[in-house]
Scaffold this active site. Sequence first.
Site, mmCIF file in Angstrom:
data_model
loop_
_atom_site.group_PDB
_atom_site.id
_atom_site.type_symbol
_atom_site.label_atom_id
_atom_site.label_comp_id
_atom_site.label_asym_id
_atom_site.label_seq_id
_atom_site.Cartn_x
_atom_site.Cartn_y
_atom_site.Cartn_z
ATOM 1 N N TYR A 19 -0.124 -2.125 -12.723
ATOM 2 C CA TYR A 19 -1.059 -2.835 -11.847
ATOM 3 C C TYR A 19 -1.819 -3.900 -12.629
ATOM 4 C CZ TYR A 19 -5.190 -3.439 -8.815
ATOM 5 O OH TYR A 19 -6.200 -3.948 -8.054
ATOM 6 N N ASN B 21 -4.628 -11.761 -0.461
ATOM 7 C CA ASN B 21 -5.381 -10.536 -0.729
ATOM 8 C C ASN B 21 -4.510 -9.282 -0.807
ATOM 9 O OD1 ASN B 21 -7.833 -8.602 -0.464
ATOM 10 N ND2 ASN B 21 -6.605 -8.165 1.365
ATOM 11 N N ASP C 200 5.669 -8.185 5.403
ATOM 12 C CA ASP C 200 5.449 -7.552 4.108
ATOM 13 C C ASP C 200 5.456 -8.669 3.071
ATOM 14 O OD1 ASP C 200 5.709 -6.275 1.629
ATOM 15 O OD2 ASP C 200 6.937 -4.663 2.441
ATOM 16 N N THR D 216 -13.401 0.610 -0.630
ATOM 17 C CA THR D 216 -12.337 0.395 0.351
ATOM 18 C C THR D 216 -11.437 1.614 0.409
ATOM 19 O OG1 THR D 216 -10.771 -0.506 -1.257
ATOM 20 C CG2 THR D 216 -12.310 -2.069 -0.229
#
Length: 253
Positions: free
Chosen positions: A151, A86, A60, A186
């Site tokens: 985010y 990524n 992780d 995605t």
Amino acid sequence: MSGLPHSPHALVTGGGRGIGRAIAAALVEAGATVTVLGRDAATLEDAVSAGAAHFAAVADVSDETSLKTAIAEASARKPIDILIANAGSAESAPFSKSDSALFTRMMDVNFMGVVHAVSAVLPGMKDRPYGRIVAIASTAGLKGYAYVSAYTAAKHAVVGLVRSLALEMAGSNVTVNAVCPGFTDTDLVAGSIENIMKKTGRSREQAIAELAKHNPQGRLISPREVADTVLWLCGEGAGAITGQAIAVAGAEI
């Protein structure tokens, strides 16, 4: 376009699916030895079985200890020349409902995950004749979007890190760049589509159109388009390209 040097070792975090898997596959095609890293062993092994990578490592990225252990094991197999940071996740909420735990989650995965990975590979990379670090940020690292303040803040931090680290590494053979995709086709974006459908009652086609409208080309970006940009940055001919945040977004930025 100059290609990769002879058989570099590339590590791709979040490499089991989506953009990460597309990048891993493109690097394999270009002659790299590729290790994909992520949390889901089955997904990673599927990428290896499909020929999109050579090796898998389970960790992780928000867990510094486990990530550094996994990267050390991958480096022992073959020194890492290319890091593609990524791995990421996205959660949406109005700022008024975005508590500190949400901000912490977004920073831990999207920003500190990059910091941990870079910290693990850089000591062995900076004295080698070739090194490439590419962070997959987002157009949210270059502009604001409503309802994803946590985010967006994390992705802005990634771009700032890239710009600063590139200056520190300018005297070496390591380049440091960010690639900033717009909404990409995605499973991460699929989650956003489901969220729009649930909250607004719109159809799937309408939800996709809601995201695609941000792109002046009127479509979602394909993972391979992102992968091709990364592949160029990893090539020997891109040695002067560093400290950049390159948007792959159909003129949105």
